[in-house]
Design a protein around this motif. Structure first.
Motif, PDB file in Angstrom:
ATOM      1  N   MET A  41       0.828  -1.184   0.000  1.00  0.00           N
ATOM      2  CA  MET A  41       0.000   0.000   0.000  1.00  0.00           C
ATOM      3  C   MET A  41       0.874   1.250   0.000  1.00  0.00           C
ATOM      4  O   MET A  41       0.503   2.243  -0.609  1.00  0.00           O
ATOM      5  CB  MET A  41      -0.933   0.010   1.217  1.00  0.00           C
ATOM      6  N   ASP A  42       2.019   1.184   0.693  1.00  0.00           N
ATOM      7  CA  ASP A  42       2.907   2.348   0.737  1.00  0.00           C
ATOM      8  C   ASP A  42       3.388   2.745  -0.655  1.00  0.00           C
ATOM      9  O   ASP A  42       3.442   3.927  -0.986  1.00  0.00           O
ATOM     10  CB  ASP A  42       4.113   2.080   1.637  1.00  0.00           C
ATOM     11  N   ILE A  43       3.724   1.753  -1.473  1.00  0.00           N
ATOM     12  CA  ILE A  43       4.193   2.039  -2.835  1.00  0.00           C
ATOM     13  C   ILE A  43       3.088   2.714  -3.630  1.00  0.00           C
ATOM     14  O   ILE A  43       3.331   3.685  -4.350  1.00  0.00           O
ATOM     15  CB  ILE A  43       4.669   0.751  -3.522  1.00  0.00           C
ATOM     16  N   LEU A  44       1.879   2.213  -3.512  1.00  0.00           N
ATOM     17  CA  LEU A  44       0.750   2.827  -4.221  1.00  0.00           C
ATOM     18  C   LEU A  44       0.513   4.254  -3.741  1.00  0.00           C
ATOM     19  O   LEU A  44       0.325   5.167  -4.553  1.00  0.00           O
ATOM     20  CB  LEU A  44      -0.515   1.988  -4.046  1.00  0.00           C
ATOM     21  N   GLU A  45       0.525   4.435  -2.441  1.00  0.00           N
ATOM     22  CA  GLU A  45       0.300   5.777  -1.893  1.00  0.00           C
ATOM     23  C   GLU A  45       1.388   6.748  -2.350  1.00  0.00           C
ATOM     24  O   GLU A  45       1.090   7.887  -2.710  1.00  0.00           O
ATOM     25  CB  GLU A  45       0.238   5.707  -0.367  1.00  0.00           C
ATOM     26  N   ARG A  46       2.632   6.297  -2.357  1.00  0.00           N
ATOM     27  CA  ARG A  46       3.722   7.155  -2.832  1.00  0.00           C
ATOM     28  C   ARG A  46       3.566   7.487  -4.307  1.00  0.00           C
ATOM     29  O   ARG A  46       3.759   8.627  -4.729  1.00  0.00           O
ATOM     30  CB  ARG A  46       5.066   6.457  -2.607  1.00  0.00           C
ATOM     31  N   GLY A  47       3.228   6.473  -5.119  1.00  0.00           N
ATOM     32  CA  GLY A  47       3.046   6.694  -6.550  1.00  0.00           C
ATOM     33  C   GLY A  47       1.922   7.667  -6.855  1.00  0.00           C
ATOM     34  O   GLY A  47       2.020   8.495  -7.760  1.00  0.00           O
ATOM     35  N   ILE A  48       0.854   7.592  -6.092  1.00  0.00           N
ATOM     36  CA  ILE A  48      -0.267   8.527  -6.249  1.00  0.00           C
ATOM     37  C   ILE A  48       0.190   9.934  -5.864  1.00  0.00           C
ATOM     38  O   ILE A  48      -0.051  10.896  -6.594  1.00  0.00           O
ATOM     39  CB  ILE A  48      -1.480   8.080  -5.410  1.00  0.00           C
ATOM     40  N   ALA A  49       0.874  10.048  -4.732  1.00  0.00           N
ATOM     41  CA  ALA A  49       1.333  11.355  -4.256  1.00  0.00           C
ATOM     42  C   ALA A  49       2.326  11.992  -5.231  1.00  0.00           C
ATOM     43  O   ALA A  49       2.309  13.210  -5.433  1.00  0.00           O
ATOM     44  CB  ALA A  49       1.979  11.214  -2.873  1.00  0.00           C
ATOM     45  N   GLU A  50       3.160  11.182  -5.867  1.00  0.00           N
ATOM     46  CA  GLU A  50       4.151  11.691  -6.816  1.00  0.00           C
ATOM     47  C   GLU A  50       3.557  11.975  -8.190  1.00  0.00           C
ATOM     48  O   GLU A  50       4.216  12.554  -9.043  1.00  0.00           O
ATOM     49  CB  GLU A  50       5.292  10.682  -6.972  1.00  0.00           C
ATOM     50  N   GLY A  51       2.331  11.524  -8.425  1.00  0.00           N
ATOM     51  CA  GLY A  51       1.695  11.735  -9.719  1.00  0.00           C
ATOM     52  C   GLY A  51       2.039  10.677 -10.755  1.00  0.00           C
ATOM     53  O   GLY A  51       1.744  10.842 -11.926  1.00  0.00           O
TER      54      GLY A  51
END
Length: 79
Positions: free
Chosen positions: A1-11
Motif C-alpha cells: 500500500m505504501d508504494i501505491l500511496e507514494r506513486g499517487i502522491a508523486e503523480g
C-alpha cells in the motif's frame, strides 16, 4: 500500500484506493498458484509450475498491474 500511496502522491499512479488495489494485486499473484491444478485443464501440455512459466506469469502480472495503476503509459500517453 505504501508504494501505491507514494506513486499517487508523486503523480505516477492514477487515483486508486490503495487498500483495495493491494487486495487485487495479491489476488493476481496468488490465484495462479492456488488454481494451477484447475488451470492445467485449459492447456494440459503447459508445465504451469516450471521456472519458465512462473517467470512469464510474473511478467504478465507486473504488466497488468502497471497498466492499471500508471497514470501515463510510455507508449500511448494517458492510460
Amino acid at each position: 500500500m505504501d508504494i501505491l500511496e507514494r506513486g499517487i502522491a508523486e503523480g505516477s499512479f492514477r487515483q486508486v484506493d490503495p487498500f483495495l488495489t493491494t487486495i487485487n494485486i495479491l489476488g493476481i499473484c496468488v490465484f495462479y498458484f492456488d488454481a494451477q491444478e484447475n488451470l492445467s485443464y485449459l492447456k494440459p501440455y503447459r508445465q504451469l509450475l516450471s521456472q519458465e512459466m512462473i517467470e512469464k506469469q510474473t511478467q504478465e502480472a507486473i504488466n497488468l498491474v502497471l497498466g492499471g495503476v500508471l497514470l501515463y503509459s510510455e507508449n500511448s500517453g494517458k492510460v
